[in-house]
Design an enzyme around this catalytic site. Structure first.
Site: not given
Ligand code: NAI
Length: 331
Positions: A11, A15-17, A42, A105, A112, A159, A162, A187
Site C-alpha cells: 500500500g 497516504q500512510i505509505g 502496490d 480483505n 499475502q 490507539d 492516543r 482495533h
Molecule cells: P489509502 O487508500 O490511502 O492507501 C491504501 C493503498 O493500498 C492504496 O494505494 C491501494 O492501491 C493499496 N492496496 C490495495 N490493495 C492492495 C494489495 N492487495 N496489495 C498492495 N497494495 C494494495 O489508505 P491509507 O490511509 O494509507 O490506509 C491504509 C489502511 O490502513 C486502511 O485499511 C486503513 O483503514 C488502515 N488504518 C489502520 C490503522 C490502525 O491503527 N491499525 C490506522 C489508520 C489506518
C-alpha cells in the site's frame, strides 16, 4: 555496517505509505547503523504513483537507504524480506456492506499470507490495513509453516499512543512522562483503553495515573470513548483517515519488536493469544507486551476488575464474530 535489511511496505502508494517510507528509510525503526533495501508494493493501477514515491525516496538522499524497489508483483515483493508492513487493504466504499469489505480483505490477506513463503523465516509482520486484527489472523492462517504465527501481528499502537497523549493532555504533562497504558482487544470502537496500571512522572515522582487524574467517571467514560472514536474524529476534520500518526505508530511497533521495550515498560500489540487473561488461544487480541531479543511476551499477573473484564469480553466477542465471518468468506 550490518548487512542491509530487506523491508516491504504494501500500500506504499497510499497516504500512510507516503508518511511511512521516509520514517523507515531515515533510520527511525532499525537505528542509525542499519542499512536498508526498501520494497514498495502496490496494485498495478497505482504503478505510476508508486514510481513517484520511489523517486522521492531516492531524492531524500538518505545515508541508510541502499536501494528502493517499486513493485506490483506480490510474490516478488515478499522475496527474502526481514520485515513487512502490510498497509494496503480494500477501503470501505460508500454503500459497501461490511461482509463485502471483509471478503475483499480476506482475499488480499490470504494471498499475502501465502506470499510469505518467499520471506525469511525470521520475518516480522505488522498488519495495519483494516480490519487489522482479523486481517492478521487470515494472513497467519495462510502463511507458510516456516513463519510462526507469533511473527504476524496487528497494530494497536496508534490507539496506545492516543491514550498516552490523552493522559498527558489531561494532566498537563507530555506523552513521554506517561507509561504502561493498555489497549485490550480489537482495533475498533470496542477496544478497551485501560489506565488502571499506568504510571506518570509528575512533580519529580512516579505516580499512578488513576490517582493523579482522580476522576473515575472520566476514566470510565469520556477517556475511553475519545480513544475509541479518535479515528472517526480525525476523518471528520481531515476528511481522510489518520496517516501521519498511523505511520509513526507502526514504526514504534516494529522498532520495539526489533530493538526491545524499555525496562519496566510495556506496549500494546495485537498478537495471537497464548491464553493469557482468559482470551482463547489463537484470537489476534491486543495485549500489553514486553519485548526482548525480538520475542514478545504478554505481561502476566495484572489484576482485572469487573469493569475491565466486561470491556475485555465485549471486544473479544466482536473479534470472534469477525473471525467467523472472515473464515466463512475464505471458503
Ligand atoms: P489509502 O487508500 O490511502 O492507501 C491504501 C493503498 O493500498 C492504496 O494505494 C491501494 O492501491 C493499496 N492496496 C490495495 N490493495 C492492495 C494489495 N492487495 N496489495 C498492495 N497494495 C494494495 O489508505 P491509507 O490511509 O494509507 O490506509 C491504509 C489502511 O490502513 C486502511 O485499511 C486503513 O483503514 C488502515 N488504518 C489502520 C490503522 C490502525 O491503527 N491499525 C490506522 C489508520 C489506518
Amino acid at each position: 555496517m550490518a548487512a542491509p535489511l530487506r523491508v516491504l511496505v504494501t500500500g506504499a502508494a497510499g497516504q500512510i505509505g507516503y508518511s511511512l517510507v521516509h520514517q523507515i528509510a531515515k533510520g527511525d525503526v532499525f537505528g542509525p547503523d542499519q542499512s536498508l533495501i526498501m520494497v514498495l508494493l502496490d496494485i498495478p493501477p497505482m504503478q505510476a504513483v508508486l514510481e513517484g514515491v520511489a523517486m522521492e525516496l531516492d531524492d531524500c538522499a538518505l545515508p541508510l537507504l541502499k536501494e528502493v524497489i517499486p513493485c506490483t508483483n506480490e510474490a516478488e515483493a515478499f522475496k527474502d524480506i526481514d520485515a513487512a508492513w502490510l498497509v494496503g487493504a480494500m477501503p470501505r466504499k460508500e454503500g459497501m456492506e461490511r461482509k463485502d469489505l471483509l471478503a475483499a480483505n480476506v482475499k488480499i490477506f490470504k494471498s499475502q499470507g501465502a506470499s510469505l513463503h518467499n520471506a525469511k523465516p525470521t520475518c516480522k509482520v505488522i498488519v495495519v490495513g483494516n480490519p487489522a486484527n482479523t486481517n492478521a489472523l487470515i494472513c497467519s492462517k495462510y502463511a507458510a509453516p516456516h513463519i510462526p504465527a507469533r511473527n504476524i501481528s496487528a497494530m494497536t499502537r496508534l490507539d496506545h499512543n492516543r491514550a498516552l497523549a490523552q493522559v498527558a493532555l489531561r494532566t498537563k504533562t507530555q506523552s513521554k512522562d506517561v507509561k504502561n497504558v493498555i489497549i485490550w482487544g480489537n482495533h475498533s470502537a470496542t477496544q478497551y483503553p485501560d489506565v488502571r496500571h499506568a504510571k506518570i512522572q509528575i512533580g519529580g515522582e512516579e505516580k499512578a495515573v488513576e490517582a493523579v487524574i482522580n476522576d473515575e467517571a472520566y476514566l470510565h467514560g469520556e477517556f475511553i470513548s475519545v480513544i475509541q472514536k479518535r479515528g472517526a474524529a480525525i476523518i471528520g476534520k481531515r476528511k481522510l483517515s489518520s496517516a501521519m500518526s498511523a505511520a509513526k505508530a507502526s514504526c514504534d511497533h516494529i522498532r520495539d519488536w526489533f530493538r526491545g521495550t524499555k525496562p519496566g515498560e510495556w506496549v500494546s500489540m495485537a498478537v495471537p493469544s497464548d491464553g493469557s487473561y482468559g482470551i482463547p488461544e489463537g484470537v489476534v487480541y491486543s495485549f500489553p507486551v514486553t519485548i526482548e531479543n525480538k520475542e514478545w511476551k504478554v505481561v502476566q499477573g495484572l489484576s482485572i476488575d469487573d469493569f475491565s473484564r466486561g470491556k475485555m469480553d465485549a471486544t473479544l466477542k466482536e473479534l470472534q464474530g469477525e473471525r467467523d465471518e472472515a473464515l466463512a468468506a475464505c471458503q
